[in-house]
Design an enzyme around this catalytic site. Structure first.
Site, PDB file in Angstrom:
ATOM      1  CE  LYS A 120     -20.483   1.185  15.652  1.00 25.74           C
ATOM      2  NZ  LYS A 120     -20.473   1.619  14.233  1.00 25.74           N
ATOM      3  CB  SER A 158     -13.758  -0.835  19.239  1.00 27.53           C
ATOM      4  OG  SER A 158     -13.946  -2.177  18.828  1.00 27.53           O
TER       5      SER A 158
END
Length: 412
Positions: free
Chosen positions: A64, A314
């Site tokens: 992110k 992720s």
């Protein structure tokens, strides 16, 4: 979703590979080029090389940071002076907090009231003001948008912005550089920013590479949305994978995913917990459930993926309490936990004898509940509930059969 040739794919997309290359320059010295690690276990299961793209080892613990930094870096001086605001259960919050701090921008981050305390603390540590509001992320997003309207702060959306998608797409450029022979990339999908960015980078440079998205079955907004040809909101979402717990695709990611992603699969909660357990035990990787979703898809249908495969881990920001619960769930799904309820004669030494039988069967007792006063029991009966750690499904069957052979009545 059926395969399509490069000529069939929509050419006029909101993000290009040139945008992603520009984002990569912006991120130089900020985001790490995370490691690509091989997985022997999955390689053996699939029959061709499988690699992990370790965004769980990225700064702030997830991908992110990439999108957040590119988005904030692109603001005008006047916009930066107004500050930024974001809403997130954790990963986007930390990415925005660090990005804003690095760029000298004031950041306010709204998080759900029940957000894991380690994620709240980390977001504050990176320099953001944290405001707890709402029980679910949708309520938190609404509060952040209201704050933006009232104060003029720039709202940094977690996935529905071209700059954010471009930043996340740098993961795709790195994969092509680190594994030029890749044939399939598997990536988790929530709102779709990461999958969309990777798809743009990969399909414009290597249209032969297959991109597969993965959603939790309890939060799978993309399959009905793709069928309808527009983003469709789910009535409810429920999954342990909070990083992909999104009830409606973003408009920008949806256009890209619909045009470029070859397939979107769903995985169960059991598959997610089993995948997290595999990452921890076999790969020595701390991965949150959302980050383990590509591994869950590989485990669920290993024959469906042409290798070499790159699975994008992720994120690794998992609350220790959630990790404990998920690992127990994963061990249960793998047949390594056994819960039994049985009755025995209520006499001195009866429980010790039962535990002796379990010791002889090489079952590890985790918890024992011994009940003597239930009205359903006879005057000379006791009920024992056991939670055991075993060596796998076959061992579970052996333990239960051994207890029955020893004369115990197993009731559940």
């Amino acid at each position: 979703m059926a395969d399509r040739t490069a000529e069939d794919r929509t050419p006029n997309l909101p993000v290009s590979v040139d945008d992603i290359r520009s984002a990569q320059k912006t991120l130089s010295g900020v985001a790490r080029m995370t490691a690509l690690e091989g997985s022997r276990h999955l390689t053996g299961l699939i029959g061709s090389p499988v690699h992990f793209k370790c965004e769980n080892l990225q700064r702030t613990g997830s991908f992110k940071l990439r999108g957040a930094y590119v988005r904030i870096a692109g603001l005008s001086p006047e916009e930066r002076a107004r500050g930024v605001v974001a809403a997130s259960a954790g990963n986007h919050a930390q990415g925005v907090a660090l990005a804003a701090s690095l760029l000298g921008v004031r950041a306010t981050v709204f998080m759900p009231v029940g957000a894991p305390l380690p994620k709240v603390a980390a977001t504050r540590h990176y320099g953001a003001e944290v405001r707890l509001h709402g029980q679910v992320v949708d309520e938190t997003l609404a509060a952040a948008q209201t704050y933006a309207d009232e104060t003029g702060a720039v709202f940094i959306h977690p996935f529905d912005h071209a700059d954010v998608v471009a930043g996340q797409g740098t993961v795709g450029l790195e994969i092509l550089e680190q594994c030029p022979e890749v044939r399939t990339i598997v990536v988790g999908i929530g709102g779709g920013g990461l999958a969309a960015g990777i798809a743009v980078a990969v399909k414009q440079l290597r249209p032969d590479v297959r991109v597969v998205g993965v959603q939790a079955s309890g939060a799978a907004a993309y399959p009905p949305s793709l069928a309808a040809g527009r983003p469709v909101a789910l009535d409810s979402v429920s999954t342990m994978a909070d990083g992909i717990k999104v009830g409606r695709p973003g408009e920008i990611p949806f256009r890209i995913v619909g045009a470029l992603v070859d397939e979107v699969r769903t995985v169960s909660e059991d598959a997610l917990s089993s995948a997290l357990l595999l990452c921890l035990e076999r790969a020595k990787m701390v991965v949150e459930p959302a980050g383990a979703s590509p591994v869950a898809a590989l485990l669920a249908d290993p024959g469906a993926f042409e290798g070499p495969v790159v699975a994008v881990l992720s994120g690794g920001n998992v609350d220790p309490l959630v990790l404990q619960q998920t690992l127990r769930h994963g061990m249960s799904a793998a047949g390594r936990y056994l819960s039994l309820r049985l009755r025995l004669t209520d006499r001195p030494g009866a429980l010790a004898a039962l535990l002796g039988e379990l010791s002889a069967a090489d079952a590890n007792v985790l918890d024992v509940s011994h009940v003597r006063t239930d009205p359903r029991l006879g005057l000379d009966e006791a009920e024992v509930e056991l939670h055991l750690e075993t060596k796998g499904p076959e061992h579970c069957v052996e333990v239960a059969a051994g207890l029955r052979s020893a004369g115990y009545t197993v009731t559940g």
